[in-house]
Scaffold this active site. Structure first.
Site: not given
Length: 462
Positions: A312-314
């Protein structure tokens, strides 16, 4: 547009507040807020604002049809369609390049990533899923739903606001002078954290890494600086969002509770990015079965959740590895909980803090090999001596400054609040002092902003 930009502070926010409070009717205020929120988003994404509006329209229609459907199967199909559309759009813009290019080796130019898509995708999903679960009523007014999705305080970088938490406020809300004062004070504290702490830690970090190789002390100092920068950057945005929300009549939940005081991996994630953890718990972990279906299934569910948390963060390998790193720490934490209870709190705190620093090193380096090199240098492997010129220069330049962000990781504000509450006479003295400090922080932040060129929000790219 960013909260810490002069355009926002000196033009957008004053004009919004003037028009917002000129009329106490909630329909007027909702209209003003929708218009300004779309302008806020379109300032940086003039085309992608249409994607946000279309996503909202799709979920408005699907939720309406879910409520009207008489049988379970059509409800499930409509929900599946809504989830597929939103996750599909998120995947296309954020992960298609990673899957096709990095994983499959296919030449592919990824599309431009819309700002905040990870946040507003999760928010609109909470609405449709909760309508399906009959946890909330369907929103018949499309502009109220658009306001929920686009509301500018939490649109770009959170906190992730679940629809159930603001359902009533969308239809009716009031703001007192106390709410206005406390909200603005919270906003300016967040602004100071961003400008006077996160930005300066970021500048010191860049100087530390300027040498191109790691000394032992340089590796630890750069890890510490990024650990501080990331916390103050993201918690500052959350503070400003929560403060502005209160000014406008919304009560957003806390997103950070002094995570660097944690004495275990589990406690850290009860204190860090609480809204993200709540989303994955309520909409992924529990629907998968949580811990109710045996030990192996629990481990598998945790593996899925933490893989998704990382990605989700990258869309990069380092974020996946970072998620799996915390998955492993949490499993170890749970397995050896009785053993950890025998250790002094100071040992548990220090161990947790060091482990979180190592995790942030993986988070920082999108090149996974560079992250492992950095961690190796922290362990004394492949270091360029004990200290290098860049590190020595930073220590000399910031020697008096560095204790300030470290101190600000401690619950100083809650301590002062308890002191004021328990000692009314002292409270009468401290109340104007704290208000004056908020004004001074605002003035200092504006002065620093005028002279600073380094002013990104790290979480905008997620």
């Amino acid at each position: 547009m960013v909260f810490s930009g002069l355009t926002f502070l000196l033009l957008f926010l004053p004009l919004l507040l003037l028009l917002y409070f000129i009329n106490g009717n909630v329909r007027w205020r909702n209209g003003v807020l929708v218009v300004f929120s779309l302008i806020f988003y379109a300032w940086g994404e003039p085309v992608m604002v249409l994607l946000l509006i279309c996503s909202t329209a799709i979920h408005y229609l699907l939720a309406f049809l879910i409520e009207k459907a008489a049988r379970p199967m059509p409800k499930k199909l409509l929900l599946a369609l809504g989830v597929t559309v939103s996750i599909g759009l998120l995947f296309w813009f954020k992960y298609a390049g990673f899957l096709l290019g990095d994983v499959l080796g296919i030449a592919f130019t990824p599309p431009s990533l819309p700002i905040g898509i990870s946040f507003y995708t999760f928010q609109i999903l909470t609405y449709t899923i909760d309508v399906y679960r009959k946890r909330v009523r369907v929103q018949k007014n499309p502009f109220r739903l658009l306001l929920y999705v686009s509301c500018f305080p939490q649109l770009i970088a959170g906190p992730i606001v679940q629809y159930a938490d603001v359902e009533d406020a969308l239809a009716s809300r009031k703001t007192s002078m106390t709410d206005f004062g406390l909200g603005m004070r919270r906003f300016f504290v967040g602004l100071a954290k961003k400008v006077l702490l996160a930005n300066i830690c970021g500048q010191a970090l860049e100087q530390t890494l300027a040498g191109g190789s790691y000394s032992f002390l340089g590796a630890w100092l750069s890890a510490l600086l990024y650990t501080l920068q990331l916390y103050f950057d993201f918690s500052a945005y959350s503070d400003m969002a929560i403060g502005l929300g209160r000014v406008l009549g919304f009560r957003y939940k806390e997103n950070f509770r002094y995570p660097y005081l944690s004495c275990s991996a589990s406690e850290f994630w009860r204190r860090w990015h609480i809204s993200l953890g709540s989303f994955f718990r309520d909409y992924v972990y529990i629907p998968l079965g949580g811990s109710r279906k045996g030990r192996l299934r629990t481990v598998l569910n945790l593996l899925i959740v933490w893989s998704l948390t990382g990605l989700w963060h990258g869309a990069a390998w380092n974020f996946l590895v970072w998620g799996l790193y915390w998955f492993a720490l949490l499993l170890i934490d749970k397995q050896f909980q009785k053993v950890w209870d025998r250790f002094p709190a100071i040992v548990l705190w220090l161990g947790t803090f060091v482990l979180s620093m190592i995790g942030w090193v993986l988070f920082y380096h999108t090149d996974l090999s560079a992250g492992f090199t950095h961690i190796g240098a922290m362990l004394g492997i492949g270091v360029n001596g004990w200290i290098d010129a860049s590190t020595l220069s930073v220590l000399r330049q910031y020697a008096l400054y560095l204790p300030i962000p470290v101190l600000c990781c401690l619950p100083v504000v809650p301590f002062v609040k308890r002191l004021m509450k328990n000692h009314p006479r002292l409270g009468r003295i401290l109340r104007p002092v704290t208000a004056t400090c908020a004004v001074l922080l605002a003035v200092c932040s504006l002065l620093f902003l005028i002279g600073q060129s380094y002013n990104p929000f790290i979480y905008f790219r997620f």
